[in-house]
Motif scaffolding. Sequence first.
Motif, mmCIF file in Angstrom:
data_model
loop_
_atom_site.group_PDB
_atom_site.id
_atom_site.type_symbol
_atom_site.label_atom_id
_atom_site.label_comp_id
_atom_site.label_asym_id
_atom_site.label_seq_id
_atom_site.Cartn_x
_atom_site.Cartn_y
_atom_site.Cartn_z
ATOM 1 N N GLY A 55 43.480 39.887 37.497
ATOM 2 C CA GLY A 55 44.480 38.828 37.625
ATOM 3 C C GLY A 55 45.257 38.620 36.334
ATOM 4 O O GLY A 55 44.696 38.712 35.242
ATOM 5 N N GLU A 56 46.550 38.339 36.469
ATOM 6 C CA GLU A 56 47.404 38.047 35.310
ATOM 7 C C GLU A 56 48.087 36.697 35.512
ATOM 8 O O GLU A 56 48.707 36.467 36.556
ATOM 9 C CB GLU A 56 48.468 39.136 35.120
ATOM 10 C CG GLU A 56 47.920 40.479 34.648
ATOM 11 C CD GLU A 56 47.476 41.401 35.763
ATOM 12 O OE1 GLU A 56 46.766 42.383 35.492
ATOM 13 O OE2 GLU A 56 47.814 41.139 36.933
ATOM 14 N N VAL A 57 47.936 35.832 34.518
ATOM 15 C CA VAL A 57 48.550 34.504 34.573
ATOM 16 C C VAL A 57 49.468 34.356 33.362
ATOM 17 O O VAL A 57 49.054 34.572 32.224
ATOM 18 C CB VAL A 57 47.482 33.390 34.576
ATOM 19 C CG1 VAL A 57 48.138 32.014 34.557
ATOM 20 C CG2 VAL A 57 46.564 33.529 35.791
ATOM 21 N N ASP A 58 50.722 34.003 33.620
ATOM 22 C CA ASP A 58 51.734 33.849 32.576
ATOM 23 C C ASP A 58 51.826 32.373 32.179
ATOM 24 O O ASP A 58 51.903 31.505 33.047
ATOM 25 C CB ASP A 58 53.083 34.332 33.129
ATOM 26 C CG ASP A 58 54.106 34.578 32.037
ATOM 27 O OD1 ASP A 58 53.880 35.469 31.205
ATOM 28 O OD2 ASP A 58 55.141 33.870 32.021
ATOM 29 N N VAL A 59 51.779 32.106 30.877
ATOM 30 C CA VAL A 59 51.893 30.730 30.371
ATOM 31 C C VAL A 59 53.087 30.677 29.416
ATOM 32 O O VAL A 59 53.102 31.380 28.398
ATOM 33 C CB VAL A 59 50.603 30.294 29.631
ATOM 34 C CG1 VAL A 59 50.759 28.881 29.077
ATOM 35 C CG2 VAL A 59 49.394 30.375 30.552
ATOM 36 N N SER A 117 38.002 38.794 41.064
ATOM 37 C CA SER A 117 37.430 37.919 42.090
ATOM 38 C C SER A 117 37.602 36.444 41.743
ATOM 39 O O SER A 117 37.409 35.576 42.585
ATOM 40 C CB SER A 117 35.955 38.247 42.301
ATOM 41 O OG SER A 117 35.261 38.168 41.072
ATOM 42 N N ASN A 118 37.966 36.148 40.492
ATOM 43 C CA ASN A 118 38.137 34.759 40.054
ATOM 44 C C ASN A 118 39.594 34.311 39.966
ATOM 45 O O ASN A 118 39.857 33.170 39.606
ATOM 46 C CB ASN A 118 37.523 34.574 38.652
ATOM 47 C CG ASN A 118 36.013 34.592 38.689
ATOM 48 O OD1 ASN A 118 35.408 34.402 39.725
ATOM 49 N ND2 ASN A 118 35.397 34.823 37.547
ATOM 50 N N THR A 119 40.547 35.201 40.251
ATOM 51 C CA THR A 119 41.961 34.913 39.968
ATOM 52 C C THR A 119 42.426 33.588 40.578
ATOM 53 O O THR A 119 42.979 32.736 39.878
ATOM 54 C CB THR A 119 42.867 36.063 40.434
ATOM 55 O OG1 THR A 119 42.439 37.276 39.800
ATOM 56 C CG2 THR A 119 44.313 35.807 40.056
ATOM 57 N N ASP A 120 42.187 33.398 41.870
ATOM 58 C CA ASP A 120 42.676 32.186 42.534
ATOM 59 C C ASP A 120 41.991 30.942 41.972
ATOM 60 O O ASP A 120 42.640 29.921 41.720
ATOM 61 C CB ASP A 120 42.465 32.284 44.049
ATOM 62 C CG ASP A 120 43.340 33.361 44.684
ATOM 63 O OD1 ASP A 120 44.322 33.778 44.039
ATOM 64 O OD2 ASP A 120 43.032 33.800 45.809
ATOM 65 N N ASN A 139 50.938 32.519 38.359
ATOM 66 C CA ASN A 139 50.106 33.664 38.720
ATOM 67 C C ASN A 139 51.039 34.842 39.027
ATOM 68 O O ASN A 139 51.747 34.831 40.030
ATOM 69 C CB ASN A 139 49.255 33.320 39.946
ATOM 70 C CG ASN A 139 48.332 34.455 40.358
ATOM 71 O OD1 ASN A 139 48.386 35.546 39.799
ATOM 72 N ND2 ASN A 139 47.488 34.215 41.342
ATOM 73 N N ILE A 140 51.061 35.834 38.134
ATOM 74 C CA ILE A 140 51.986 36.975 38.309
ATOM 75 C C ILE A 140 51.219 38.270 38.592
ATOM 76 O O ILE A 140 51.695 39.374 38.343
ATOM 77 C CB ILE A 140 52.901 37.143 37.065
ATOM 78 C CG1 ILE A 140 52.071 37.322 35.775
ATOM 79 C CG2 ILE A 140 53.853 35.962 36.933
ATOM 80 C CD1 ILE A 140 52.881 37.777 34.580
ATOM 81 N N PRO A 203 54.246 47.624 40.062
ATOM 82 C CA PRO A 203 53.422 48.278 41.090
ATOM 83 C C PRO A 203 53.998 49.577 41.642
ATOM 84 O O PRO A 203 53.253 50.515 41.928
ATOM 85 C CB PRO A 203 53.326 47.205 42.188
ATOM 86 C CG PRO A 203 53.480 45.914 41.470
ATOM 87 C CD PRO A 203 54.443 46.186 40.350
ATOM 88 N N GLN A 204 55.352 49.656 41.745
ATOM 89 C CA GLN A 204 55.934 50.857 42.358
ATOM 90 C C GLN A 204 55.747 52.117 41.512
ATOM 91 O O GLN A 204 55.917 53.223 41.999
ATOM 92 C CB GLN A 204 57.421 50.650 42.678
ATOM 93 C CG GLN A 204 58.344 50.549 41.480
ATOM 94 C CD GLN A 204 58.641 49.115 41.086
ATOM 95 O OE1 GLN A 204 57.779 48.249 41.228
ATOM 96 N NE2 GLN A 204 59.849 48.858 40.606
#
Length: 364
Positions: A55-59, A117-120, A139-140, A203-204
């Motif tokens: 997971g990647e989270v932008d702040v 598994s913890n992203t959300d 959440n990106i 992703p592409q």
Amino acid sequence: MVELKRTPLYEEHQAAKAKLIDFGGWEMPVQYSGVIEEHHAVRKNAGLFDVSHMGEVDVRGKDALAFVQRLITNDVAKLEDGKILYSPMCYPDGGIVDDLLVYRHSPDHFLLVVNASNTDKDFAWMLEQVQNFEVVVENISDQYAQLALQGPQAEKILQQLTNTDLSALKYYTFTYGEIEGVKSLISRTGYTGEDGFEIYVSPQFGRQLWRKILETGSAEGIQPIGLGARDTLRFEARLPLYGNELGAAITPMEAGLGIFVKLDKEDFVGKDALVKQKEQGIPRKLVGLEMIGRGIARSHYPLQKDGQEIGFVTSGSYSPTLDKNIALGLVRADLAVLGQELDVMIRGKAVQAKVIPSLFYKRS
């Protein structure tokens, strides 16, 4: 039945006839040629992992630095632009929400990389902590495919595909560059105990890069690596896994991560509880175990001494590098002594083990 999520590299794993499993809601490759062969490939040559499920989270925002500082136990104020910090993130009672990597772009822009598994759960927790901070937390995770190239030949392989001088990229730093013409965030990090890189791309472009790195590294013995060997590699290097060494009922001090808890910094979530635990004495400690009796100590098997339960196994397996059965266990602090003998309860039967140094493998 819940439909499993798939990474942008799913078709590559299918084409390689990987064995796929449910990992935290993701359909992921557990092995290609076999766990032991893949493990040795990373230790001796190089391995390529699909870690796009992370997971990647932008702040971003005026208070980004202050917000991240409050969120984590480590001291992000000392982090410079282009550098990376490892840290636990805790609940008010000192239990661990997750462990994560903090990428600093600038004082008002950070990227937080969390466990798949913890992203959300992590993202929801972060939003709860925003309160009066002037920040935008997003959440990106779906904006990235992430590849990890690990092993002694990693730099040699990747350097053939980029003009970025990888020798200048120090451990726990990151940069932007092009790999095969694809704009990439390249960090010198990993989860194997070896040198290597983690590569973030749109992703592409994931499949194209995956194929190109495997093709370019073929002369160096590169192999695609599944979650099975990822686990044995990280475990030998004493790198913790959430749900095993880390969890809501385990503090960073108990998990041996005290070095990443800066009790002298200003307030952070969980600080009071962790200060109190340090003052009163840490009740449990993470230790290394070597099996004396026959059997493999698996995660969550009970540990006993003289018939009394004194802790549990957090991770355990056969170690391909050491060629022996080893484990990590969370035990009562007074028994966390080198040479101490105790019992692993394997399907109700006591099997002898002894406490050994927990850093089973360190690269030379």
